[in-house]
Design an enzyme around this catalytic site. Structure first.
Site, mmCIF file in Angstrom:
data_model
loop_
_atom_site.group_PDB
_atom_site.id
_atom_site.type_symbol
_atom_site.label_atom_id
_atom_site.label_comp_id
_atom_site.label_asym_id
_atom_site.label_seq_id
_atom_site.Cartn_x
_atom_site.Cartn_y
_atom_site.Cartn_z
ATOM 1 C CD GLU A 37 -3.289 -0.624 -0.134
ATOM 2 O OE1 GLU A 37 -2.936 0.244 -0.712
ATOM 3 O OE2 GLU A 37 -4.320 -1.560 -0.627
ATOM 4 C CE1 TYR A 120 -6.958 2.803 0.043
ATOM 5 C CE2 TYR A 120 -4.400 2.826 0.425
ATOM 6 C CZ TYR A 120 -5.394 2.252 -0.109
ATOM 7 O OH TYR A 120 -5.911 1.295 -0.733
ATOM 8 C CG ASP A 138 -8.043 4.729 -3.771
ATOM 9 O OD1 ASP A 138 -9.288 4.709 -3.515
ATOM 10 O OD2 ASP A 138 -7.269 3.577 -4.325
#
Ligand code: SF4
Length: 352
Positions: A37, A120, A138
Protein backbone atom coordinates in the site's frame (compact mmCIF):
# COMPACT_ATOMS: atom_id res chain seq x y z
CA UNK A 1 -29.82 11.62 -0.05
CA UNK A 2 -31.39 8.14 0.42
CA UNK A 3 -29.02 5.19 0.66
CA UNK A 4 -28.78 2.98 -2.42
CA UNK A 5 -29.79 -0.63 -2.11
CA UNK A 6 -26.77 -2.76 -1.01
CA UNK A 7 -23.95 -2.77 -3.58
CA UNK A 8 -21.88 -5.64 -2.13
CA UNK A 9 -24.02 -8.49 -3.62
CA UNK A 10 -23.17 -7.29 -7.14
CA UNK A 11 -19.70 -5.91 -6.37
CA UNK A 12 -18.08 -8.85 -4.58
CA UNK A 13 -18.77 -11.55 -7.21
CA UNK A 14 -17.44 -9.17 -9.86
CA UNK A 15 -14.28 -8.66 -7.76
CA UNK A 16 -13.71 -12.38 -7.20
CA UNK A 17 -13.90 -12.93 -10.93
CA UNK A 18 -11.94 -9.91 -12.13
CA UNK A 19 -9.42 -9.05 -9.39
CA UNK A 20 -5.89 -8.73 -10.72
CA UNK A 21 -3.53 -11.41 -9.40
CA UNK A 22 -1.19 -9.11 -7.51
CA UNK A 23 1.57 -10.76 -5.45
CA UNK A 24 0.44 -9.17 -2.19
CA UNK A 25 -3.07 -10.53 -2.74
CA UNK A 26 -1.83 -14.13 -2.77
CA UNK A 27 -0.47 -13.78 0.77
CA UNK A 28 -2.00 -10.71 2.43
CA UNK A 29 -0.04 -10.65 5.69
CA UNK A 30 -0.09 -7.29 7.51
CA UNK A 31 3.53 -6.64 6.42
CA UNK A 32 2.80 -7.46 2.76
CA UNK A 33 -0.32 -5.28 2.68
CA UNK A 34 1.47 -2.44 4.43
CA UNK A 35 4.52 -2.35 2.14
CA UNK A 36 2.42 -2.75 -1.00
CA UNK A 37 0.00 0.00 0.00
CA UNK A 38 2.86 2.40 0.75
CA UNK A 39 4.51 1.55 -2.58
CA UNK A 40 1.25 2.06 -4.46
CA UNK A 41 0.76 5.58 -3.14
CA UNK A 42 1.52 7.83 -6.11
CA UNK A 43 2.93 4.88 -8.10
CA UNK A 44 1.18 2.81 -10.79
CA UNK A 45 0.60 -0.88 -10.00
CA UNK A 46 2.75 -2.06 -12.92
CA UNK A 47 5.68 0.07 -11.76
CA UNK A 48 5.34 -1.06 -8.13
CA UNK A 49 5.19 -4.81 -8.85
CA UNK A 50 8.86 -5.43 -9.62
CA UNK A 51 9.94 -3.23 -6.73
CA UNK A 52 7.64 -5.12 -4.41
CA UNK A 53 9.14 -8.49 -5.43
CA UNK A 54 12.70 -7.26 -4.96
CA UNK A 55 11.84 -5.60 -1.65
CA UNK A 56 10.26 -8.74 -0.19
CA UNK A 57 13.13 -10.88 -1.37
CA UNK A 58 15.66 -8.62 0.34
CA UNK A 59 13.60 -7.73 3.43
CA UNK A 60 11.10 -10.53 4.07
CA UNK A 61 10.15 -9.47 7.61
CA UNK A 62 9.46 -6.30 9.58
CA UNK A 63 12.65 -6.99 11.56
CA UNK A 64 14.70 -7.11 8.31
CA UNK A 65 13.26 -3.76 7.27
CA UNK A 66 13.98 -2.26 10.70
CA UNK A 67 17.61 -3.43 10.57
CA UNK A 68 18.59 -2.65 6.97
CA UNK A 69 21.02 0.14 6.12
CA UNK A 70 19.85 3.39 4.53
CA UNK A 71 21.79 2.82 1.31
CA UNK A 72 20.20 -0.61 0.81
CA UNK A 73 16.75 0.76 1.61
CA UNK A 74 17.08 3.60 -0.89
CA UNK A 75 18.49 1.26 -3.51
CA UNK A 76 15.44 -0.99 -3.12
CA UNK A 77 13.21 2.09 -3.42
CA UNK A 78 15.09 3.53 -6.39
CA UNK A 79 12.71 4.60 -9.15
CA UNK A 80 9.59 4.71 -6.97
CA UNK A 81 10.10 8.33 -5.96
CA UNK A 82 8.83 10.04 -2.80
CA UNK A 83 11.65 8.56 -0.74
CA UNK A 84 10.18 9.87 2.51
CA UNK A 85 7.82 6.89 2.17
CA UNK A 86 10.78 4.52 2.51
CA UNK A 87 12.17 6.43 5.48
CA UNK A 88 8.79 6.35 7.22
CA UNK A 89 8.41 2.63 6.50
CA UNK A 90 11.67 1.97 8.27
CA UNK A 91 10.87 4.30 11.18
CA UNK A 92 7.55 2.53 11.61
CA UNK A 93 9.20 -0.92 11.33
CA UNK A 94 11.54 0.00 14.18
CA UNK A 95 8.57 1.09 16.32
CA UNK A 96 6.73 -2.13 15.47
CA UNK A 97 9.78 -4.15 16.55
CA UNK A 98 10.29 -2.19 19.77
CA UNK A 99 6.63 -1.92 20.77
CA UNK A 100 4.87 -4.86 19.17
CA UNK A 101 7.57 -7.53 18.93
CA UNK A 102 7.78 -7.24 15.14
CA UNK A 103 4.04 -7.75 14.48
CA UNK A 104 1.85 -4.93 13.23
CA UNK A 105 -0.92 -4.14 15.73
CA UNK A 106 -4.43 -5.35 14.84
CA UNK A 107 -5.91 -1.97 15.72
CA UNK A 108 -6.89 0.84 13.36
CA UNK A 109 -5.99 3.50 15.97
CA UNK A 110 -2.57 1.97 16.70
CA UNK A 111 -1.80 1.57 13.00
CA UNK A 112 -2.65 5.25 12.50
CA UNK A 113 0.01 6.21 15.02
CA UNK A 114 2.81 4.72 12.90
CA UNK A 115 4.88 7.14 10.78
CA UNK A 116 3.65 7.34 7.19
CA UNK A 117 0.39 5.49 7.93
CA UNK A 118 -2.64 7.67 7.23
CA UNK A 119 -6.34 6.83 7.38
CA UNK A 120 -6.34 5.09 4.00
CA UNK A 121 -3.33 2.86 4.74
CA UNK A 122 -4.51 2.02 8.27
CA UNK A 123 -7.89 1.10 6.77
CA UNK A 124 -6.32 -1.07 4.07
CA UNK A 125 -4.07 -2.96 6.51
CA UNK A 126 -6.86 -3.19 9.11
CA UNK A 127 -9.52 -4.50 6.75
CA UNK A 128 -7.44 -6.64 4.34
CA UNK A 129 -4.95 -8.19 6.74
CA UNK A 130 -6.92 -8.22 10.00
CA UNK A 131 -10.54 -8.29 8.79
CA UNK A 132 -11.44 -5.17 10.78
CA UNK A 133 -14.64 -3.34 9.76
CA UNK A 134 -12.91 -0.08 8.78
CA UNK A 135 -12.97 2.03 5.61
CA UNK A 136 -10.10 2.42 3.12
CA UNK A 137 -11.11 5.37 0.99
CA UNK A 138 -8.71 6.46 -1.76
CA UNK A 139 -9.29 8.53 -4.90
CA UNK A 140 -10.74 5.52 -6.72
CA UNK A 141 -13.37 4.95 -4.03
CA UNK A 142 -14.29 8.64 -3.88
CA UNK A 143 -14.79 8.67 -7.64
CA UNK A 144 -16.97 5.54 -7.57
CA UNK A 145 -19.17 6.91 -4.77
CA UNK A 146 -19.41 10.34 -6.30
CA UNK A 147 -20.85 8.71 -9.41
CA UNK A 148 -22.91 6.01 -7.71
CA UNK A 149 -24.76 8.68 -5.73
CA UNK A 150 -24.57 11.33 -8.45
CA UNK A 151 -23.14 13.62 -5.77
CA UNK A 152 -21.54 16.90 -6.93
CA UNK A 153 -19.73 17.44 -3.60
CA UNK A 154 -16.10 18.51 -3.97
CA UNK A 155 -14.07 15.42 -3.01
CA UNK A 156 -11.10 17.61 -1.97
CA UNK A 157 -13.29 18.99 0.84
CA UNK A 158 -12.65 17.00 4.06
CA UNK A 159 -16.34 17.26 5.07
CA UNK A 160 -17.40 15.73 1.74
CA UNK A 161 -14.82 12.98 2.08
CA UNK A 162 -16.14 12.23 5.56
CA UNK A 163 -19.72 12.03 4.29
CA UNK A 164 -18.65 9.71 1.45
CA UNK A 165 -16.81 7.52 3.97
CA UNK A 166 -20.01 7.15 5.99
CA UNK A 167 -21.75 5.92 2.82
CA UNK A 168 -18.90 3.53 2.03
CA UNK A 169 -19.34 2.01 5.48
CA UNK A 170 -23.12 1.75 5.12
CA UNK A 171 -22.49 -0.70 2.30
CA UNK A 172 -19.61 -2.66 3.87
CA UNK A 173 -20.55 -6.30 4.61
CA UNK A 174 -19.30 -7.23 8.12
CA UNK A 175 -18.08 -10.63 6.90
CA UNK A 176 -15.82 -9.27 4.13
CA UNK A 177 -14.55 -5.75 4.89
CA UNK A 178 -11.18 -6.30 3.18
CA UNK A 179 -12.62 -7.80 0.01
CA UNK A 180 -15.24 -5.06 -0.16
CA UNK A 181 -12.64 -2.28 0.22
CA UNK A 182 -10.40 -3.87 -2.40
CA UNK A 183 -13.35 -4.42 -4.72
CA UNK A 184 -14.24 -0.73 -4.63
CA UNK A 185 -10.65 0.26 -5.39
CA UNK A 186 -10.45 -2.32 -8.16
CA UNK A 187 -13.70 -1.08 -9.69
CA UNK A 188 -12.29 2.46 -9.70
CA UNK A 189 -8.99 1.26 -11.19
CA UNK A 190 -10.43 -1.00 -13.90
CA UNK A 191 -13.97 0.14 -14.74
CA UNK A 192 -15.09 3.41 -13.20
CA UNK A 193 -12.08 5.15 -14.70
CA UNK A 194 -11.09 8.79 -14.22
CA UNK A 195 -10.79 11.34 -16.97
CA UNK A 196 -14.24 10.95 -18.46
CA UNK A 197 -13.82 7.31 -19.44
CA UNK A 198 -15.99 5.10 -17.16
CA UNK A 199 -16.76 1.71 -18.70
CA UNK A 200 -20.39 1.66 -17.58
CA UNK A 201 -21.34 -1.24 -19.87
CA UNK A 202 -18.88 -3.47 -17.99
CA UNK A 203 -19.82 -2.21 -14.53
CA UNK A 204 -21.47 -4.55 -12.01
CA UNK A 205 -23.14 -1.53 -10.36
CA UNK A 206 -24.54 0.00 -13.54
CA UNK A 207 -28.12 -0.86 -12.61
CA UNK A 208 -27.79 1.05 -9.33
CA UNK A 209 -25.67 3.98 -10.47
CA UNK A 210 -27.44 7.33 -10.22
CA UNK A 211 -24.92 9.24 -12.33
CA UNK A 212 -25.32 6.72 -15.12
CA UNK A 213 -29.11 7.07 -14.92
CA UNK A 214 -28.79 10.85 -15.04
CA UNK A 215 -26.04 10.82 -17.70
CA UNK A 216 -23.76 12.93 -15.46
CA UNK A 217 -20.91 10.45 -14.89
CA UNK A 218 -18.43 12.28 -17.14
CA UNK A 219 -18.64 15.43 -14.98
CA UNK A 220 -17.96 13.56 -11.73
CA UNK A 221 -16.23 13.63 -9.37
CA UNK A 222 -16.07 17.36 -8.74
CA UNK A 223 -12.72 18.45 -7.36
CA UNK A 224 -10.87 21.73 -7.05
CA UNK A 225 -7.87 22.04 -9.33
CA UNK A 226 -4.50 21.73 -7.60
CA UNK A 227 -2.29 24.83 -7.57
CA UNK A 228 0.03 25.24 -10.56
CA UNK A 229 3.52 23.80 -9.96
CA UNK A 230 6.48 26.11 -9.55
CA UNK A 231 9.14 25.72 -12.23
CA UNK A 232 12.70 25.50 -10.86
CA UNK A 233 15.60 25.68 -13.35
CA UNK A 234 18.49 23.40 -12.33
CA UNK A 235 22.04 23.26 -13.65
CA UNK A 236 23.49 19.73 -13.72
CA UNK A 237 27.18 18.91 -14.15
CA UNK A 238 28.29 15.39 -14.99
CA UNK A 239 31.83 15.53 -13.67
CA UNK A 240 34.12 12.68 -14.62
CA UNK A 241 37.33 12.07 -12.69
CA UNK A 242 39.87 9.25 -12.55
CA UNK A 243 37.60 7.33 -10.11
CA UNK A 244 34.35 7.64 -12.07
CA UNK A 245 31.52 10.17 -11.95
CA UNK A 246 31.22 12.68 -9.15
CA UNK A 247 28.10 12.27 -7.00
CA UNK A 248 26.82 14.58 -4.30
CA UNK A 249 24.76 13.55 -1.28
CA UNK A 250 21.69 15.72 -0.78
CA UNK A 251 20.98 17.29 2.63
CA UNK A 252 19.20 15.15 5.25
CA UNK A 253 16.01 17.18 5.07
CA UNK A 254 13.84 18.51 2.25
CA UNK A 255 13.27 17.23 -1.27
CA UNK A 256 15.03 13.88 -2.02
CA UNK A 257 16.64 14.05 1.43
CA UNK A 258 19.80 11.99 1.87
CA UNK A 259 19.86 10.68 -1.72
CA UNK A 260 22.69 10.88 -4.24
CA UNK A 261 22.69 13.09 -7.32
CA UNK A 262 25.09 14.38 -9.98
CA UNK A 263 26.58 17.74 -9.02
CA UNK A 264 23.83 20.30 -9.37
CA UNK A 265 23.08 23.92 -8.63
CA UNK A 266 19.74 25.67 -8.44
CA UNK A 267 19.12 28.18 -11.21
CA UNK A 268 19.97 28.30 -14.91
CA UNK A 269 23.70 29.07 -14.63
CA UNK A 270 25.79 30.23 -17.56
CA UNK A 271 28.80 28.14 -18.48
CA UNK A 272 31.13 30.57 -16.67
CA UNK A 273 28.91 30.61 -13.57
CA UNK A 274 28.78 26.80 -13.55
CA UNK A 275 32.58 26.58 -13.74
CA UNK A 276 32.88 29.07 -10.86
CA UNK A 277 30.30 27.18 -8.77
CA UNK A 278 32.23 23.96 -9.32
CA UNK A 279 35.45 25.65 -8.20
CA UNK A 280 33.64 26.95 -5.07
CA UNK A 281 32.67 23.37 -4.30
CA UNK A 282 36.37 22.48 -4.36
CA UNK A 283 36.45 20.70 -7.71
CA UNK A 284 39.04 21.69 -10.31
CA UNK A 285 37.47 20.76 -13.62
CA UNK A 286 37.11 21.91 -17.19
CA UNK A 287 33.68 22.02 -18.76
CA UNK A 288 32.93 20.01 -21.91
CA UNK A 289 29.87 19.51 -24.11
CA UNK A 290 26.29 20.36 -23.22
CA UNK A 291 23.99 17.79 -21.61
CA UNK A 292 20.56 17.05 -23.01
CA UNK A 293 17.83 18.92 -21.15
CA UNK A 294 15.54 16.93 -18.85
CA UNK A 295 12.43 17.63 -16.85
CA UNK A 296 11.16 16.06 -13.66
CA UNK A 297 7.78 16.71 -12.09
CA UNK A 298 7.38 16.51 -8.32
CA UNK A 299 4.01 17.12 -6.66
CA UNK A 300 4.48 20.90 -6.21
CA UNK A 301 7.53 21.72 -8.28
CA UNK A 302 8.98 21.00 -11.72
CA UNK A 303 12.69 20.78 -12.27
CA UNK A 304 13.89 21.90 -15.70
CA UNK A 305 17.44 20.63 -15.95
CA UNK A 306 20.30 21.37 -18.32
CA UNK A 307 24.07 21.61 -17.96
CA UNK A 308 27.43 20.31 -19.12
CA UNK A 309 29.88 17.47 -18.91
CA UNK A 310 33.06 18.29 -17.01
CA UNK A 311 36.40 16.61 -16.49
CA UNK A 312 37.99 16.78 -13.05
CA UNK A 313 41.74 17.09 -12.78
CA UNK A 314 42.02 15.09 -9.53
CA UNK A 315 40.23 12.05 -8.17
CA UNK A 316 39.69 13.41 -4.67
CA UNK A 317 36.05 14.15 -3.96
CA UNK A 318 35.15 17.14 -1.76
CA UNK A 319 33.22 16.61 1.51
CA UNK A 320 29.73 15.15 0.95
CA UNK A 321 30.69 13.88 -2.52
CA UNK A 322 32.04 10.60 -3.91
CA UNK A 323 33.32 9.29 -7.23
CA UNK A 324 31.41 6.26 -8.52
CA UNK A 325 32.13 4.02 -11.49
CA UNK A 326 29.32 2.69 -13.73
CA UNK A 327 28.97 -0.54 -11.70
CA UNK A 328 28.70 1.31 -8.38
CA UNK A 329 26.16 3.61 -10.00
CA UNK A 330 24.08 0.66 -11.08
CA UNK A 331 24.29 -1.41 -7.91
CA UNK A 332 25.49 0.76 -5.04
CA UNK A 333 24.16 4.29 -5.14
CA UNK A 334 20.44 5.10 -5.21
CA UNK A 335 19.89 7.88 -7.71
CA UNK A 336 16.33 9.23 -7.75
CA UNK A 337 14.25 8.90 -10.93
CA UNK A 338 14.62 12.67 -11.42
CA UNK A 339 18.11 11.94 -12.81
CA UNK A 340 17.14 9.03 -15.06
CA UNK A 341 18.42 10.74 -18.20
CA UNK A 342 21.76 11.60 -16.62
CA UNK A 343 22.18 8.24 -14.90
CA UNK A 344 21.77 6.57 -18.30
CA UNK A 345 24.56 8.79 -19.66
CA UNK A 346 26.85 7.96 -16.75
CA UNK A 347 26.24 4.21 -16.77
CA UNK A 348 26.43 4.13 -20.55
CA UNK A 349 29.92 5.55 -20.24
CA UNK A 350 29.53 8.35 -22.80
CA UNK A 351 31.24 11.64 -22.30
CA UNK A 352 30.86 14.88 -24.19
S1 SF4 B 1 -22.10 2.74 -13.92
FE1 SF4 B 1 -20.42 3.86 -14.78
S2 SF4 B 1 -20.27 5.71 -13.58
FE2 SF4 B 1 -21.56 4.31 -12.44
S3 SF4 B 1 -20.17 3.28 -11.03
FE3 SF4 B 1 -20.29 2.02 -12.86
S4 SF4 B 1 -18.60 2.69 -14.21
FE4 SF4 B 1 -18.91 4.24 -12.61
Amino acid sequence: MPTLEPIAPALLPWFYKNARALPFRADPTPYHVWVSEIMLQQTRVAAALEHYRRFMQALPTVADLAACGEEQLFKLWEGLGYYSRARNLQKAARIVCETWGGRLPASYEELLRLPGVGEYTAGAIGSIAFGLPVPAVDGNVLRVFSRLYNDPGNIMDPAVKKAFTVRVMEHQPPAAPGDYNQALMELGALVCLPGGAPQCCACPLARLCRARAAGTQLGLPVKTKPKARRVQPITVLLVRGPGGWLLQKRPDTGLLAGLWQPVLFEGALTRAQAAAALADLGVRASLGGALPPAKHVFSHIEWHMAGWYATAAAGTAPAGCAFAGPEQLRAGYALPGAFKVYKALMTGGSQG
